[in-house]
Design a protein around this motif. Structure first.
Motif, PDB file in Angstrom:
ATOM      1  N   ARG A  37     -51.560 -24.096 -24.824  1.00 34.33           N
ATOM      2  CA  ARG A  37     -50.784 -24.356 -23.605  1.00 34.33           C
ATOM      3  C   ARG A  37     -50.096 -25.708 -23.588  1.00 34.33           C
ATOM      4  NH1 ARG A  37     -55.351 -22.548 -19.572  1.00 34.33           N
ATOM      5  NH2 ARG A  37     -55.852 -20.627 -20.620  1.00 34.33           N
ATOM      6  N   ARG A  40     -45.386 -25.340 -21.179  1.00 37.16           N
ATOM      7  CA  ARG A  40     -45.651 -24.689 -19.893  1.00 37.16           C
ATOM      8  C   ARG A  40     -44.407 -24.071 -19.282  1.00 37.16           C
ATOM      9  NH1 ARG A  40     -50.810 -27.145 -16.925  1.00 37.16           N
ATOM     10  NH2 ARG A  40     -52.004 -27.388 -18.803  1.00 37.16           N
ATOM     11  N   GLU A  64     -50.584 -14.970 -21.892  1.00 38.77           N
ATOM     12  CA  GLU A  64     -51.963 -15.274 -21.501  1.00 38.77           C
ATOM     13  C   GLU A  64     -52.677 -14.053 -20.928  1.00 38.77           C
ATOM     14  OE1 GLU A  64     -53.703 -18.304 -21.322  1.00 38.77           O
ATOM     15  OE2 GLU A  64     -52.204 -19.865 -21.553  1.00 38.77           O
ATOM     16  N   GLN A  65     -51.943 -13.165 -20.305  1.00 40.99           N
ATOM     17  CA  GLN A  65     -52.591 -12.015 -19.655  1.00 40.99           C
ATOM     18  C   GLN A  65     -51.808 -10.745 -19.943  1.00 40.99           C
ATOM     19  OE1 GLN A  65     -54.046 -13.204 -15.526  1.00 40.99           O
ATOM     20  NE2 GLN A  65     -52.404 -14.661 -15.836  1.00 40.99           N
ATOM     21  N   TYR A 100     -49.484 -14.639 -12.965  1.00 44.52           N
ATOM     22  CA  TYR A 100     -48.899 -14.524 -14.299  1.00 44.52           C
ATOM     23  C   TYR A 100     -47.799 -15.560 -14.545  1.00 44.52           C
ATOM     24  CZ  TYR A 100     -51.175 -10.034 -13.675  1.00 44.52           C
ATOM     25  OH  TYR A 100     -52.085  -9.058 -13.413  1.00 44.52           O
ATOM     26  N   GLU A 102     -47.220 -17.717 -16.924  1.00 43.12           N
ATOM     27  CA  GLU A 102     -46.700 -17.800 -18.298  1.00 43.12           C
ATOM     28  C   GLU A 102     -45.816 -16.596 -18.621  1.00 43.12           C
ATOM     29  OE1 GLU A 102     -49.982 -18.072 -17.629  1.00 43.12           O
ATOM     30  OE2 GLU A 102     -50.283 -20.234 -17.900  1.00 43.12           O
TER      31      GLU A 102
ATOM     32  N   THR B 438     -57.628 -17.716 -23.199  1.00 40.95           N
ATOM     33  CA  THR B 438     -56.432 -17.432 -22.404  1.00 40.95           C
ATOM     34  C   THR B 438     -56.772 -17.499 -20.929  1.00 40.95           C
ATOM     35  OG1 THR B 438     -56.977 -15.103 -22.468  1.00 40.95           O
ATOM     36  CG2 THR B 438     -55.414 -15.878 -24.113  1.00 40.95           C
ATOM     37  N   ARG B 439     -55.729 -17.479 -20.130  1.00 40.95           N
ATOM     38  CA  ARG B 439     -55.912 -17.432 -18.687  1.00 40.95           C
ATOM     39  C   ARG B 439     -56.635 -16.141 -18.303  1.00 40.95           C
ATOM     40  NH1 ARG B 439     -53.260 -19.907 -14.522  1.00 40.95           N
ATOM     41  NH2 ARG B 439     -51.697 -20.799 -15.869  1.00 40.95           N
ATOM     42  N   ASP B 440     -56.355 -15.079 -19.067  1.00 37.54           N
ATOM     43  CA  ASP B 440     -57.019 -13.810 -18.855  1.00 37.54           C
ATOM     44  C   ASP B 440     -58.538 -14.005 -18.892  1.00 37.54           C
ATOM     45  OD1 ASP B 440     -57.324 -11.132 -18.559  1.00 37.54           O
ATOM     46  OD2 ASP B 440     -56.395 -10.549 -20.461  1.00 37.54           O
ATOM     47  N   THR B 442     -60.311 -16.932 -18.657  1.00 36.93           N
ATOM     48  CA  THR B 442     -60.856 -17.837 -17.644  1.00 36.93           C
ATOM     49  C   THR B 442     -60.931 -17.123 -16.290  1.00 36.93           C
ATOM     50  OG1 THR B 442     -58.662 -18.793 -17.361  1.00 36.93           O
ATOM     51  CG2 THR B 442     -60.190 -19.994 -18.739  1.00 36.93           C
ATOM     52  N   ARG B 443     -59.963 -16.262 -16.037  1.00 35.17           N
ATOM     53  CA  ARG B 443     -60.022 -15.500 -14.776  1.00 35.17           C
ATOM     54  C   ARG B 443     -61.212 -14.559 -14.782  1.00 35.17           C
ATOM     55  NH1 ARG B 443     -54.869 -12.440 -12.839  1.00 35.17           N
ATOM     56  NH2 ARG B 443     -56.584 -11.275 -11.916  1.00 35.17           N
ATOM     57  N   LYS B 485     -62.062 -26.453 -23.312  1.00 36.04           N
ATOM     58  CA  LYS B 485     -61.424 -25.564 -22.333  1.00 36.04           C
ATOM     59  C   LYS B 485     -62.428 -25.027 -21.322  1.00 36.04           C
ATOM     60  CE  LYS B 485     -57.131 -25.460 -23.435  1.00 36.04           C
ATOM     61  NZ  LYS B 485     -56.095 -25.929 -22.527  1.00 36.04           N
TER      62      LYS B 485
END
Lengths: 463, 504
Positions: A37, A40, A64-65, A100, A102, B438-440, B442-443, B485
């Motif tokens: 990251r 950004r 990221e998702q 979301y 990113e 990823t953010r995935d 951490t969520r 992280k």
């Protein structure tokens, strides 16, 4: 007016997207880090020729998702021709919920019409997790190409190819940290295949880059020769009172002379790095034994330039040439004698590798006091070392990818990594003769003409 | 408080030490303790341990901080007193021309105080009650919106990315600390605030008494609003009701109210009845003192008492259950079994292991049933993974789930299998060490915490795959990255663990 190609460099987090953009856009200011990251928001970098943008690269944040995005898209269940609209709808809907971030950011340029350069790390195994990303990109319907950027030592390229071929018509290997000019150019040629309309502009960009390449070589060889000319002809003077011991003044003058030589070299290095748009290179002493090693340290004397025998033969023939020229000037009467004496002088000077750079001369002044003078360069090895160092530096800089953040180091290894020692005798001879001519040329115009002439020769040696 | 701070400091110090040394030291300490010390609560055990390992003389960090807090409270007290004194001097200022306005005194020392108390009450109300009160939630959210915590994220954006990492790390530590000791910190703040408030009231009373005793004050009431004397009297009477039955002198009479109305126009008193009895003008003071006592000082004293009580309860109930305490407990209770190697161990090529606090005896962090969640599509087979995790944590795997795969429903299934709000469970999250978090992910971890509640251990286990397909420990660099992280998430019961020798 042709369409200007825009490429969005996308991929999973931390797969070297920024490195690829830095290398392709020749911009070493782009933030690259092993931490995920780093990027950004999207940032655009353009290649311009004569002020006209020929293509734009967009550095984007990583996926990221992706699987959630794909799940959302699939839930909409649009027909094939409405899939790109569904992606646009995704971005629109989630702009309000701020979810979301990113994915929204990276999809934006693609929805605006950018081509897709999908980056993966070929040193890590493929896994089905990536399919969500590739599927989303397929849904956008934009022209896309996969780039396998190997960050680590292992090689999983084959697995990747199998998967990438399912989603991308073109996939290329591209190591952002090692790609030299030709590799970059070839990649650009591959971009042409992505979309026909981009062909002409990209051709123009490729031609522009090649021209630019040639110009940089020419300019850097001139910078090198100008530095040599300035160093060879450098003279310094210093006043001293008559009655006092001149030794400390002498010492100071010698030190100033050395510092001036070093400064000329530093200026040349900066100029060359600037030409290749490497603005953040660290040339550090110690870590870079050859290129930044002090010109006067023993290592440099021993490893660069010509060895004694070479210096002798080059000097012999150079001396003979000088002698022959003298003969011609005196009408050929002393032809043989002139050549013989010249050869002997040249040969002798070649053996004197450790000869001082220059001696301080002391002259009395009419109005009292003394004038101490130093220069021009008398050491026959000096120009060879200076040239060698400059060439090594130029080659390292011109071949260096802009994604690299390490200190500038040399590829050359072994006892004699220099370039000039490997030159054919004939080339060395011509160069030697230029050294001599430049040193003797008092007229600045003549000197400039000689510089340009010699630069053409040096250009052949540049990387 | 001193003890908790000292414990935390000592644990933070220990985190940097070699694990084997620690184990030996702590086990040794445990052996030296008497049965009374070890038989009681965990807390008693920890304190006994602390006494053994830390020189808790006068200069221990806990003492220093407690001393500092005491000094701070004292300063707040002095400040509050002076502030109150100043306020009283200002409000009761009488220049001999215009009398002291009773309404203003009431507004400052009764009205304002009641309003502040109301705000305090709102802030103190448990969240459950809040939902019953209309508008209270908005108010509470409004108060929270003012808190500096929100600014931190804005600030973080302004920092260059390299620094941002360390900044976010530090902020995460603060948040993790807050999740553990938030209550203590909250009540400590409230307590200090009450010290200030009580001192303010005392200062105001002192100032008021001083002026009443040493100068001749004239009181009157005036307002631009159209208020009848009778209605003002009713208000005054209402205010004085709590003490009317035992202190009648502190209840102003109708005559007093009527006689001391003051009109700015012409500087005249009363309702046109001519000269006023000068003695009457000073008659307000018992009422004012009583209202200040009753509406200012008394509630503040009560609030102070409440804060004190809640603060000590919070201290007593501090869970002392985060990762470092778990480890300490295990170090204290687990016997050390050592075997002396007979010969040199073969110098096998070993991948980097436990770079940071990844390694060490982590099975001590395991409590309750162990749930294994595999994050993302993984190249490892389930049976191998289960065996490996069981060996690693010296505990049988209760059940295995997948999450983070293409089928997003799998996440919900994994979450549902976890126990709801149960600290006695361990969730081992196997992740691919070579992929960055990823953010995935951490969520998903946040959702695990929501489901499992405070105290449940979440252990992220990054793995790597050897060229021949075997499971191996993640590379040191990857492990470091993951640790950073995960720490940045500010979850005190979440940690990254590495593989030990022989686990793979």
């Amino acid at each position: 007016m042709d369409e200007i190609p825009v490429f969005a460099v996308v991929g999973h987090v931390n797969k070297g997207k920024s490195s690829i953009v830095a290398t392709l856009a020749e911009d070493d200011a782009i933030a690259i880090s092993a931490e995920a990251r780093t990027t950004r928001v999207c940032r655009a970098y353009s290649l311009e020729v004569d002020g006209r943008t020929l293509f734009t690269l967009i550095d984007t944040p990583g996926f990221e998702q992706a699987r959630h995005v794909l799940a959302w898209l699939r839930a909409q269940n649009p027909p094939a021709d409405k899939r790109a609209e569904a992606v646009a709808e995704f971005v629109r809907v989630h702009a309000q919920t701020k979810e979301y971030p990113e994915e929204r950011e990276l999809l934006k340029p693609i929805l605006e019409g950018a081509g897709i350069l999908y980056v993966v790390d070929g040193s890590r195994p493929f896994s089905a997790d990536y399919e969500a990303e590739m599927e989303i990109l397929r849904w956008t319907g934009r022209p896309r190409m996969a780039m396998i950027n190997r960050i680590g030592p292992r090689d999983h390229t084959a697995e990747w190819r199998g998967a990438l071929d399912q989603y991308f018509s073109i996939s290329r290997e591209f190591n952002a940290h090692e790609a030299d000019f030709l590799i970059r150019l070839n990649l650009l040629k591959a971009f042409r295949e992505l979309r026909q309309e981009w062909g002409p502009t990209l051709d123009e960009a490729i031609a522009g880059m090649e021209r630019e390449r040639a110009r940089r070589r020419r300019e850097s060889s001139r910078a090198i020769v100008r530095m040599l000319a300035d160093q060879l002809t450098l003279t310094l003077e210093k006043k001293a009172p008559e009655e006092v011991d001149p030794a400390p003044y002498k010492e100071r003058l010698e030190e100033e002379y050395r510092e001036a030589l070093r400064k000329l070299e530093r200026l040349e290095r900066d100029a060359v790095e600037d030409l290749y748009r490497h603005r953040k290179i660290q040339r550090r002493e110690g870590e870079m034994p050859l290129v930044t090693d002090d010109l006067f340290s023993d290592g440099t004397w021993l490893r660069l330039g010509l060895d004694r025998a070479q210096l002798a033969t080059t000097g012999l023939i150079g001396g003979a040439l000088v002698g022959g020229w003298l003969d011609a000037a005196t009408g050929g009467a002393t032809f043989l004698a002139g050549a013989l004496i010249g050869g002997a002088v040249g040969g002798l000077s070649g053996w004197l590798v450790k000869k001082p750079l220059s001696r301080v001369s002391i002259q009395g002044l009419k109005l009292g006091g003394r004038m101490l003078g130093i220069g021009p360069m008398r050491n026959p090895q000096f120009p060879w070392i200076a040239l060698d160092r400059a060439l090594l530096h130029q080659r390292a800089v011109s071949g260096r990818a802009h994604a690299r953040r390490d200190d500038l180091a040399l590829e050359g290894e072994g006892d004699r990594p220099g370039i000039v020692a490997g030159l054919p005798l004939s080339t060395r001879r011509v160069l030697e003769s230029y050294f001599g001519k430049i040193k003797k040329a008092r007229d600045p115009e003549l000197r400039e003409a000689l510089t340009v002439e010699m630069a053409r020769l040096v250009e052949e040696l540049c990387g | 408080l001193t003890e908790i701070i000292d414990l935390e400091v000592q644990l933070a110090k220990d985190a940097k030490m070699d694990r084997q040394t620690l184990r030996e030291r702590d086990r040794h300490v445990r052996m030296g303790l008497s049965p009374e010390q070890t038989g009681g609560s965990r807390r008693a055990l920890f304190l006994a341990w602390l006494d053994a390992v830390m020189d808790r003389s006068e200069s221990s960090p806990g003492r220093m901080i407690a001393g500092f807090l005491g000094l701070f409270s004292l300063l707040m007290g002095v400040g509050g007193f002076l502030f109150g004194l100043g306020a009283a001097m200002g409000v009761f200022a009488y220049d001999g021309e215009r009398p002291v306005n009773v309404t203003r005194v009431l507004a400052v020392f009764v009205g304002l105080q009641l309003l502040l108390l109301l705000l305090l009450g709102c802030a103190l109300l448990p969240t459950v009650w809040i939902s019953w009160l209309p508008g209270a939630r908005t108010l509470q959210e409004g108060i929270r919106a003012l808190s500096p915590g929100r600014l931190v994220h804005l600030f973080a954006r302004l920092i260059p990315s390299k620094r941002r990492e360390s900044f976010e790390g530090a902020w995460a530590e603060v948040r993790a600390f807050d999740r553990m000791y938030g209550k203590i910190r909250f009540w400590l703040t409230v307590r200090v605030a009450q010290v200030f408030a009580v001192a303010f009231q005392l200062g105001a009373l002192a100032g008021c008494m001083w002026l009443i005793v040493f100068s001749d004050l004239a009181f009157a009431w005036s307002t631009t609003l159209q208020v009848e004397s009778e209605r003002f009297y009713r208000l005054v009477e209402l205010l004085s009701r709590p003490w009317a039955w035992f202190w009648s002198a502190a209840t102003p009479s109708v005559e007093l109210v009527r006689a001391t109305r003051y009109f700015r126009h012409g500087g005249a008193f009363g309702s046109g009845e001519g000269a006023v009895d000068v003695a009457l003008l000073g008659g307000w003071w018992p009422f004012l003192i009583a209202s200040m006592l009753f509406y200012g000082l008394l509630p503040r004293l009560l609030a102070y008492g409440l804060a004190r009580w809640r603060f000590s309860t919070a201290l007593r109930r501090a869970p002392l259950d985060h990762v470092a305490f778990q480890e300490l407990l295990e170090r204290l209770t687990e016997p050390i079994v050592s075997t002396r190697p007979g010969e040199e161990r073969s110098p096998e090529a070993e991948p980097a292991r436990d770079a940071e606090r990844g390694g060490g005896a982590v099975h001590d962090a395991v409590k309750g049933p162990l749930f294994l969640i595999r994050w993302g599509e993984q190249p490892f087979t389930e049976s191998k993974l289960t065996d490996m995790v069981a060996r690693r944590f010296h505990s049988a795997v209760a059940s295995v789930f997948s999450a983070g795969v293409l089928d997003t429903e799998a996440d919900a299934r994994a979450l549902e299998a976890l126990r709801r709000n149960e600290a006695e469970q361990t969730i081992v999250l196997v992740v691919k060490g070579w992929e960055p978090p990823t953010r995935d992910l951490t969520r998903f971890i946040e959702r695990i915490r929501e489901r499992a509640g405070r105290g449940a251990a979440i252990l992220a286990l990054p793995l790597d795959q050897a060229p021949d397909g075997r499971i191996e420990a993640a590379k040191a660099e990857d492990l470091r990255h993951w640790t950073g992280k995960m720490r940045a998430m500010g979850d005190p019961w979440l940690r990254v663990v590495g593989l030990e020798k022989g686990d793979a």
